[in-house]
Each structure stands twice: as structure tokens, then as C-alpha cells.
Motif scaffolding. Structure first.
Motif, PDB file in Angstrom:
ATOM      1  N   LYS A 183      41.816  46.156  49.962  1.00  0.00           N
ATOM      2  CA  LYS A 183      42.946  45.734  48.981  1.00  0.00           C
ATOM      3  C   LYS A 183      42.244  45.668  47.659  1.00  0.00           C
ATOM      4  CE  LYS A 183      45.628  43.543  46.648  1.00  0.00           C
ATOM      5  NZ  LYS A 183      45.705  44.003  45.327  1.00  0.00           N
ATOM      6  N   GLU A 186      45.188  45.364  41.602  1.00  0.00           N
ATOM      7  CA  GLU A 186      46.311  46.163  41.117  1.00  0.00           C
ATOM      8  C   GLU A 186      45.995  46.940  39.570  1.00  0.00           C
ATOM      9  OE1 GLU A 186      46.661  43.317  42.286  1.00  0.00           O
ATOM     10  OE2 GLU A 186      48.031  41.883  41.470  1.00  0.00           O
ATOM     11  N   SER A 237      40.003  34.829  41.699  1.00  0.00           N
ATOM     12  CA  SER A 237      39.969  33.322  41.145  1.00  0.00           C
ATOM     13  C   SER A 237      40.380  32.197  42.082  1.00  0.00           C
ATOM     14  CB  SER A 237      41.165  33.649  40.102  1.00  0.00           C
ATOM     15  OG  SER A 237      42.517  33.736  40.909  1.00  0.00           O
ATOM     16  N   GLU A 389      37.330  28.459  33.215  1.00  0.00           N
ATOM     17  CA  GLU A 389      36.576  29.873  32.944  1.00  0.00           C
ATOM     18  C   GLU A 389      37.550  30.675  32.113  1.00  0.00           C
ATOM     19  OE1 GLU A 389      37.344  32.595  36.411  1.00  0.00           O
ATOM     20  OE2 GLU A 389      34.923  33.268  36.244  1.00  0.00           O
TER      21      GLU A 389
HETATM   22  P1  NAD Z   1      42.569  37.148  41.247  1.00  0.00           P
HETATM   23  O1  NAD Z   1      42.436  35.946  42.091  1.00  0.00           O
HETATM   24  O2  NAD Z   1      43.907  37.305  40.249  1.00  0.00           O
HETATM   25  O3  NAD Z   1      42.836  38.553  42.025  1.00  0.00           O
HETATM   26  C1  NAD Z   1      41.647  39.004  42.826  1.00  0.00           C
HETATM   27  C2  NAD Z   1      42.563  39.929  44.088  1.00  0.00           C
HETATM   28  O4  NAD Z   1      43.250  39.203  44.529  1.00  0.00           O
HETATM   29  C3  NAD Z   1      43.103  41.073  43.429  1.00  0.00           C
HETATM   30  O5  NAD Z   1      43.229  42.155  44.359  1.00  0.00           O
HETATM   31  C4  NAD Z   1      44.687  40.447  43.688  1.00  0.00           C
HETATM   32  O6  NAD Z   1      45.707  41.438  43.936  1.00  0.00           O
HETATM   33  C5  NAD Z   1      44.574  39.851  44.869  1.00  0.00           C
HETATM   34  N1  NAD Z   1      45.753  38.638  45.371  1.00  0.00           N
HETATM   35  C6  NAD Z   1      46.330  38.010  44.279  1.00  0.00           C
HETATM   36  N2  NAD Z   1      47.289  37.261  45.066  1.00  0.00           N
HETATM   37  C7  NAD Z   1      46.988  37.378  46.002  1.00  0.00           C
HETATM   38  C8  NAD Z   1      47.492  36.542  47.346  1.00  0.00           C
HETATM   39  N3  NAD Z   1      48.298  35.722  47.336  1.00  0.00           N
HETATM   40  N4  NAD Z   1      46.896  36.872  48.665  1.00  0.00           N
HETATM   41  C9  NAD Z   1      46.027  37.638  48.671  1.00  0.00           C
HETATM   42  N5  NAD Z   1      45.388  38.430  47.566  1.00  0.00           N
HETATM   43  C10 NAD Z   1      45.822  38.302  46.208  1.00  0.00           C
HETATM   44  O7  NAD Z   1      41.523  37.516  40.463  1.00  0.00           O
HETATM   45  P2  NAD Z   1      41.202  38.694  39.099  1.00  0.00           P
HETATM   46  O8  NAD Z   1      41.776  37.935  37.976  1.00  0.00           O
HETATM   47  O9  NAD Z   1      41.338  39.828  39.787  1.00  0.00           O
HETATM   48  O10 NAD Z   1      39.553  38.310  38.981  1.00  0.00           O
HETATM   49  C11 NAD Z   1      38.844  37.367  38.343  1.00  0.00           C
HETATM   50  C12 NAD Z   1      38.403  36.485  38.913  1.00  0.00           C
HETATM   51  O11 NAD Z   1      37.587  36.790  39.831  1.00  0.00           O
HETATM   52  C13 NAD Z   1      37.644  35.405  38.122  1.00  0.00           C
HETATM   53  O12 NAD Z   1      37.760  34.039  38.416  1.00  0.00           O
HETATM   54  C14 NAD Z   1      36.152  35.852  38.273  1.00  0.00           C
HETATM   55  O13 NAD Z   1      35.288  34.702  38.161  1.00  0.00           O
HETATM   56  C15 NAD Z   1      36.056  36.054  39.920  1.00  0.00           C
HETATM   57  N6  NAD Z   1      35.150  36.864  40.116  1.00  0.00           N
HETATM   58  C16 NAD Z   1      34.263  36.260  41.311  1.00  0.00           C
HETATM   59  C17 NAD Z   1      33.006  36.933  41.389  1.00  0.00           C
HETATM   60  C18 NAD Z   1      32.028  36.382  42.324  1.00  0.00           C
HETATM   61  O14 NAD Z   1      31.147  37.065  43.019  1.00  0.00           O
HETATM   62  N7  NAD Z   1      31.911  35.075  42.584  1.00  0.00           N
HETATM   63  C19 NAD Z   1      32.926  38.410  41.295  1.00  0.00           C
HETATM   64  C20 NAD Z   1      33.830  38.967  40.227  1.00  0.00           C
HETATM   65  C21 NAD Z   1      34.971  37.949  39.915  1.00  0.00           C
END
Ligand code: NAD
Length: 492
Positions: A183, A186, A237, A389
Motif C-alpha cells: 500500500k 496516497e 509517522s 519532527e
Molecule cells: P504517514 O504515517 O502519514 O503515512 C505513511 C503510510 O501510512 C501511508 O501509506 C499512509 O497512507 C498510511 N496510513 C495512513 N493511515 C493509516 C492507517 N490508519 N492504517 C494503515 N496505514 C495508514 O507518514 P508519512 O507522512 O507518509 O511519512 C512521513 C513519516 O515517515 C515521517 O515521520 C518519517 O520520519 C517517517 N519515515 C520513517 C522512515 C524510517 O525508515 N524510519 C523512513 C521514511 C519516513
């Protein structure tokens, strides 16, 4: 660019905008618009998944599992290498589509990111073939450890490095003999669709890799609470991770969580100051949208003034603009909402007494979602800007006078993803790195990542480690088989 309900053409590359389920393209009743961060243009109308398509994808992954799990390691490895070949063949397509979709630099996608995507497949294919644990004996009984395929995996990924982060999970899961429902985020859904094409062309059987598009908030729970899912690997996140953990708890589905960070970059007075400045300026890469970024500069007081002078000079020379331009150093941020979030953090910090050294504002004249590279000082350890962050090109600078204080400040957040230390003293490097709470510590370097190294975060930066054997430990059911010394006799 032309747009149709089922596909879009970006810079001459056709991308199917539907799901990929059981080896077929599947549409949804509704779509959502995918917007380019470069200029706000609509790149395509993407299938907006529902519980129906997620259920179909998990069912397809379940149906394909026995066949893929029974496929020999050598054959799985061969197909993974064929996928890597396909990635290399379509490297230019993948690079330009990713740049249009998430705004990261085209030159990075060409030279660093997409080659690494291919390497993800090659590395885990090769590592699979070396995977073994020496047999051992217990009172004459033979112990044999095996890594057995676990079942369908749900892999959920973010937008900041879409295909690199997706394949860092897809490759080991497929190598392990698992089947996958991917997944993508978006805000950057396109290259996952191209990956489905490449994998099918490479001979990956139908249903082994499925891609479901849509909003996480709408289909996330259906995926993560599904009783037939055997593993969930998530990068994103902290708030989403908590939600996923709660949802996965219903079935005790094992989770790997790679989350956010607020990593420190410690600069000691004995460091090579030019190297330290280069490391600090590097933290603006990908417009600051890097989980590992060392966004908290902690600089020894005696060199802080000189460090700041050299930093400002270097940072001012960075060219911000269209990420397709080879000369650009910093592109746009992903989405208008992200830009607002970044600016909100900065404005609240300034209202709370922080001072701008550089930046501190949007760069609206560039036409997209651009934020000026920013350095804030006069910040306190407990302030929001130091603790949370931002995920944009915003760094803070604090000073310290002793090594003990440096370590205390470095460890003083709820995160523990990475830490960077600039020092000229090897003994200090060893002492300090031993005390830092972080999944990765880089000494006088940044972003050197070997796929066999454990990768993950401590505290709220994550749960578990992936990389090398750690990935197989997660994606497999690790089994120990114990055979009695006379195990073949009929005891009856
Ligand atoms: P996000 O948590 O908003 O979304 C990540 C993914 O989760 C997306 O595909 C989203 O559609 C999905 N998602 C959203 N709600 C969900 C739910 N209820 N159930 C299942 N999936 C759901 O994060 P983001 O804004 O896309 O990414 C940025 C974050 O990712 C930052 O905090 C960053 O530090 C982190 N990140 C971590 C790493 C790592 O390796 N530690 C690498 C890259 C990014």
C-alpha cells in the motif's frame, strides 16, 4: 501529459492508475487526484481503494502463497534478479515519474535512488542463498534452524522515498517466500504501479505481489486487522504506527515499525569543521524530508560562531528550484499541507523566542511548495521545534560546553533513530557513540547504508530491525527442528 480513467502518461511514461491484484488490473468506483509538488498539476486519477479491493488483494496473496513458498530459493532469487534487471532497464522512467510525483531531485533518483532500488532486489536474492545457521547438538540430539515462509505480508510505505522504501520491504518479503500486499502513500502512488509491471514481466507469478492504492485512513484498518495477514511492515509517522499497532493487536500480527526521528548532529571542537559543516548542510537533502536527518545541530560552544559562519555561507549557495533541473540542490516539499505544517512549526518557534539565522519563510516565488532552507537558534531543549519532527528543511542549533551535556541534549527527545558525531578524537567517538540512543550512529559521515546492517529505531523511532538476516528473521517463521539420536528407530 494525458489522463484517462485507467492510466496516465507522465513525461512519455504510461502509468496504470488502477490496483494490481492477483495479476490483473482492478479499478475502483472512485478515484483521487495525484498532485505534483513541482507545480501543483494533477498527474493522474488514482484508484481509491475500499475494503472490497483490500480483501481481494489479501485473498490473492493468500492463494498465491503455497506456490511461492514452495518455489526453490534458487528460483526465487533468479526472479528477484530479473526484477532488478527490469528496474535497471526502466531506470529513466522510474526516475522521472518519481520526481514528478514526490518532488525529489531527478539527479538523485537517477544516480542514487533507482540503482539502490535494483540493489534491494539483488542484495536480498543473494543473501537468501547464504542464509543458514550451523546445526548444533543437545545431548546427542541434532538441532536444525530454518527460515520458513510466513504468509501474506502487508507493507505500508510513505511518500518521501516511495520506491526505495517500498522495495526495501518487498524484496526481502518475496525472497523469504512470502506474498505481498503493498500500500503506497496516497501522495506518491505511481512508481509502485510501475513496479507491478516490472515484476510481472520478470516472471513473478500472479498474486505474489499485489498493489492496493488509496487513502491509509480509509483502507489501513482493513489491511492491518485482517486475520490472514502474517506480517505488517510499516514505514511512516508515529501516530499512524500507534493506530496500526492497535489494529494489528486483534490478531497479534507481528509488526516492524520504521518511524520518525529528530536526530542529533554533534559537532565537537576537535572536529574537522569543514567536514562538520558539509554534514550539517547535507541534512537539507530531499528538502529535509528524510527520517534519518540530523536536524538538531549540537555544536561545542567554542567553535559555534565559526561553524555558523561557514554553515551560512554553504547553505546560502544551495540552489532551490525545479527538481528536474540538474543544477538544483533542493526541490519542493511534497504537498501544500506539508508546507503549512513546516511553516507552522517555524512560526511558533519564532513566536516562542527562537531566532532565524537563515530562511524562516516559504519561497512562493518558485511556484510550487518550496520552503527556504532554515536554521533557527536560541531554541530551548523542551520547545516544540527541538522535540518534534518537522519533516522539512528546518534545522535548529544549540550549543554545549561538555561532552556529558552534548550526550544529554542528544538523547533528550522521545526519538532514537540516528545520530551523527563529528569529532577528531577516536576515543571520544567510541565513548559518545556508546551512550547515544539510536539505531544507527554515524561518525564523521552520514547516510552510509549497507543492506546487511541492522536498520531501525529506538524509543518511538521504531520497533524491530530490518536489514540482512534481521529482515529474514522478521519475514520468516524461524523454526528449530530437533531430531533424537536414534530418531529413525521404531519406538513402538
Ligand atoms: P504517514 O504515517 O502519514 O503515512 C505513511 C503510510 O501510512 C501511508 O501509506 C499512509 O497512507 C498510511 N496510513 C495512513 N493511515 C493509516 C492507517 N490508519 N492504517 C494503515 N496505514 C495508514 O507518514 P508519512 O507522512 O507518509 O511519512 C512521513 C513519516 O515517515 C515521517 O515521520 C518519517 O520520519 C517517517 N519515515 C520513517 C522512515 C524510517 O525508515 N524510519 C523512513 C521514511 C519516513
Amino acid at each position: 501529459m494525458t489522463r484517462e480513467p485507467q492510466a496516465t502518461v507522465i513525461a512519455g511514461v504510461t502509468v496504470d492508475t488502477r490496483h494490481w491484484i492477483g495479476g490483473e488490473r482492478v479499478a475502483s468506483a472512485e478515484t483521487f487526484a495525484d498532485i505534483s509538488p513541482i507545480d501543483g498539476s494533477v498527474l493522474g486519477e488514482i484508484a481509491r481503494g475500499t475494503a472490497m479491493e483490500t480483501a481481494a488483494a489479501v485473498a490473492a496473496a493468500k492463494a498465491a502463497f503455497p506456490g511461492w513458498a514452495a518455489t526453490s530459493r534458487a528460483e526465487r532469487a533468479r526472479i528477484l534478479h530479473a526484477i532488478a534487471d527490469g528496474v535497471e532497464k526502466r531506470l529513466e522512467d522510474l526516475a522521472i515519474v518519481e520526481t514528478c510525483d514526490n518532488g525529489a531531485l531527478l539527479r538523485s533518483h537517477r544516480r542514487g535512488v533507482m540503482p539502490r532500488v535494483a540493489h534491494n532486489f539483488r542484495f536480498f536474492a543473494d543473501w537468501l542463498l547464504t542464509l543458514e545457521h550451523e546445526d548444533f547438538e543437545t545431548r546427542g540430539h541434532a538441532n536444525h534452524v530454518s527460515w520458513d515462509p510466513a504468509g501474506p505480508c502487508v507493507l505500508i510505505t510513505p511518500w518521501n522515498a516511495p520506491l526505495m522504501l517500498a522495495t526495501w520491504k518487498v524484496a526481502p518479503a518475496l525472497a523469504a517466500g512470502d506474498t505481498v500486499v503493498l500500500k503506497p502513500a496516497e501522495w506518491s502512488p505511481l512508481t509502485a504501479s510501475l513496479l507491478a509491471d516490472i515484476a510481472a514481466e520478470a516472471g513473478l507469478p500472479a498474486g505474489v505481489l499485489n498493489v492496493v492504492q488509496g487513502y491509509g485512513s480509509e483502507i489501513g484498518d482493513a489491511l492491518t486487522s485482517h486475520p490472514e495477514v502474517r506480517r505488517i511492515s510499516f514505514t511512516g509517522s508515529v501516530p499512524t504506527a500507534k493506530r496500526i499497532s492497535a489494529s494489528a493487536a486483534a490478531n497479534l500480527t507481528p509488526l516492524s515499525l520504521e518511524l520518525g526521528g529528530k536526530s542529533p548532529l554533534l559537532v565537537f571542537a576537535d572536529a574537522d569543521l569543514d567536514l562538520a559543516v558539509n554534514l550539517a548542510v547535507e541534512q537539507y537533502d530531499n528538502a529535509g524530508q528524510v527520517c534519518l536527518a540530523g536536524t538538531r545541530l549540537l555544536v561545542e560552544e567554542t567553535v559555534a560562531e565559526e561553524f555558523t559562519r561557514r554553515f551560512v555561507e554553504k547553505a546560502r549557495a544551495l540552489k532551490q528550484g525545479d527538481p528536474r533541473d540538474e543544477a538544483t540542490d533542493i526541490g519542493p516539499n511534497i504537498h501544500p499541507r506539508q508546507l503549512e505544517k513546516i511553516d507552522g512549526f517555524v512560526q511558533r518557534a519564532l513566536a516562542g523566542g527562537a531566532r532565524t539565522v537563515i530562511g524562516g519563510h516559504r519561497n512562493d516565488d518558485l511556484g510550487g511548495q518550496y520552503y527556504a532552507p532554515t536554521l533557527l537558534t536560541d531554541v530551548t531543549q523542551n520547545s516544540e521545534i527541538v522535540q518534534e519532527e518537522v519533516f522539512g528543511p528546518v534545522l535548529t542549533l544549540q550549543t554545549f560546553t561538555t561532552e556529558e551535556e552534548a550526550v544529554r541534549l542528544a538523547n533528550g527527545t522521545r526519538f532514537g533513530l540516528a545520530a551523527i558525531v563529528a569529532t577528531g578524537d577516536p576515543e571520544r567517538a567510541e565513548r559518545v557513540s556508546g551512550q547515544l540512543v539510536a539505531g544507527t550512529v554515524w561518525i564523521n559521515c552520514f547516510f552510509v547504508r549497507d543492506l546487511q546492517a541492522p536498520f531501525g529505531g529506538s524509543r518511538q523511532s521504531g520497533v524491530g530491525r530490518e536489514g540482512g538476516t534481521w529482515s529474514f528473521d522478521f519475514y520468516c517463521d524461524v523454526k528449530n527442528t530437533v531430531t533424537a539420536p536414534n530418531g529413525w528407530k521404531n519406538h513402538g
